[in-house]
Design an enzyme around this catalytic site. Structure first.
Site, PDB file in Angstrom:
ATOM      1  N   ASP A  83       0.857  -1.188   0.000  1.00 21.26           N
ATOM      2  CA  ASP A  83       0.000   0.000   0.000  1.00 21.26           C
ATOM      3  C   ASP A  83       0.891   1.235   0.000  1.00 21.26           C
ATOM      4  O   ASP A  83       1.908   1.278   0.721  1.00 21.26           O
ATOM      5  CB  ASP A  83      -0.887   0.039   1.247  1.00 21.26           C
ATOM      6  CG  ASP A  83      -1.869  -1.121   1.307  1.00 21.26           C
ATOM      7  OD1 ASP A  83      -1.940  -1.885   0.323  1.00 21.26           O
ATOM      8  OD2 ASP A  83      -2.551  -1.255   2.333  1.00 21.26           O
ATOM      9  N   HIS A 119       3.961  -2.327   3.081  1.00 17.88           N
ATOM     10  CA  HIS A 119       3.750  -0.922   2.723  1.00 17.88           C
ATOM     11  C   HIS A 119       5.009  -0.343   2.078  1.00 17.88           C
ATOM     12  O   HIS A 119       6.126  -0.765   2.383  1.00 17.88           O
ATOM     13  CB  HIS A 119       3.406  -0.095   3.966  1.00 17.88           C
ATOM     14  CG  HIS A 119       2.118  -0.501   4.616  1.00 17.88           C
ATOM     15  ND1 HIS A 119       2.024  -1.613   5.435  1.00 17.88           N
ATOM     16  CD2 HIS A 119       0.873   0.046   4.561  1.00 17.88           C
ATOM     17  CE1 HIS A 119       0.774  -1.730   5.861  1.00 17.88           C
ATOM     18  NE2 HIS A 119       0.058  -0.740   5.348  1.00 17.88           N
TER      19      HIS A 119
END
Length: 253
Positions: free
Chosen positions: A64, A209
């Site tokens: 992400d 991430h």
């Protein structure tokens, strides 16, 4: 009387055969219940995908991105150098601020999914606001990449049944994860590595991430990739993982 007894015994045998067949069918149905859970009964409503039910050693690394500009490129460099397929979920405001990185993600062949527009919990929004947030990100990412995304990971992994239905209506599958690297807590490189390696399994979707708030992901990633490959895993995109397989979802209140 003897003839009557013989006829009754034959009839009883037929009944036993039918009952046995029914019991076997019920047993098979029970055994397969978990495999078809995502597609049966109450599961006809849209659901988030957490993993895939498979014995093949295929796994999806996902990232992400919603903030920052210093951590993304080193992670992309690692993935490219090690020839690892991955799915990257982009927030649209971040994408607008970093068009050159979005261009590189596309050119390097990574799968691009949506991470929504405003980074907030959409379950607290009205239906109209939910639709507006997903649609705005859809428009921006489509214009920037030339391709409409069909996967979305909602900000903070937050959703309810309304969010799932609206996302589905807009052509999206909601993608969650079954293994959380917890890199977002910055627990240390070794902890991130252990969080992944101790839980990874065939059909797994792993959460990581590439935002600046995660300061150790780029240090843990090479070890995670090498160790999983040593265990025989193949890295695939989320779309490749879920294609033609039985996905695993969870009930939503």
């Amino acid at each position: 009387m003897r003839r009557m007894y013989v006829v009754s015994a034959q009839r009883l045998k037929q009944i036993l055969i039918i009952v046995t067949a029914l019991l076997l069918a019920a047993g098979i149905g029970y055994a397969e219940r978990d495999t078809i859970a995502a597609f049966s009964g109450n599961n006809q409503a849209p659901q988030a995908i957490y993993k895939v039910d498979t014995k093949e050693k295929k796994i999806a690394l996902t990232f992400d991105i919603s903030w920052g500009e210093t951590r993304t490129v080193p992670i992309l460099d690692i993935l490219k150098a090690k020839n690892v397929k991955s799915t990257i979920f982009l927030s649209s405001p971040w994408s607008q601020r970093h068009p050159e990185i979005v261009k590189r993600i596309k050119e390097d062949g990574f799968e691009i999914g949506s991470h929504g527009h405003k980074h907030d919990n959409y379950s607290k929004y009205t239906d109209e606001e939910i639709r507006a947030q997903i649609s705005k990100a859809d428009t921006i990412l489509t214009e920037m990449t030339g391709k409409k995304p069909n996967l979305i990971r909602l900000p903070n992994g937050d959703f309810d049944k309304r969010v799932l239905q609206i996302a589905s209506d807009l052509g999206y599958s909601v993608i969650q994860w079954d293994t959380d690297s917890k890199d977002w807590t910055n627990p240390g490189t070794e902890a991130i590595i252990n969080n992944v390696l101790s839980k990874a399994h065939p059909g797994d979707i792993i959460l990581m991430h590439a935002s600046d708030s995660c300061k150790e992901t780029h240090l843990a990633l090479p070890v995670i990739i090498d160790k999983l490959r040593q265990q025989g895993y193949e890295f695939v995109t989320v779309s490749e993982l879920i294609a033609g397989t039985n996905v695993k979802s969870k009930e939503v209140e």
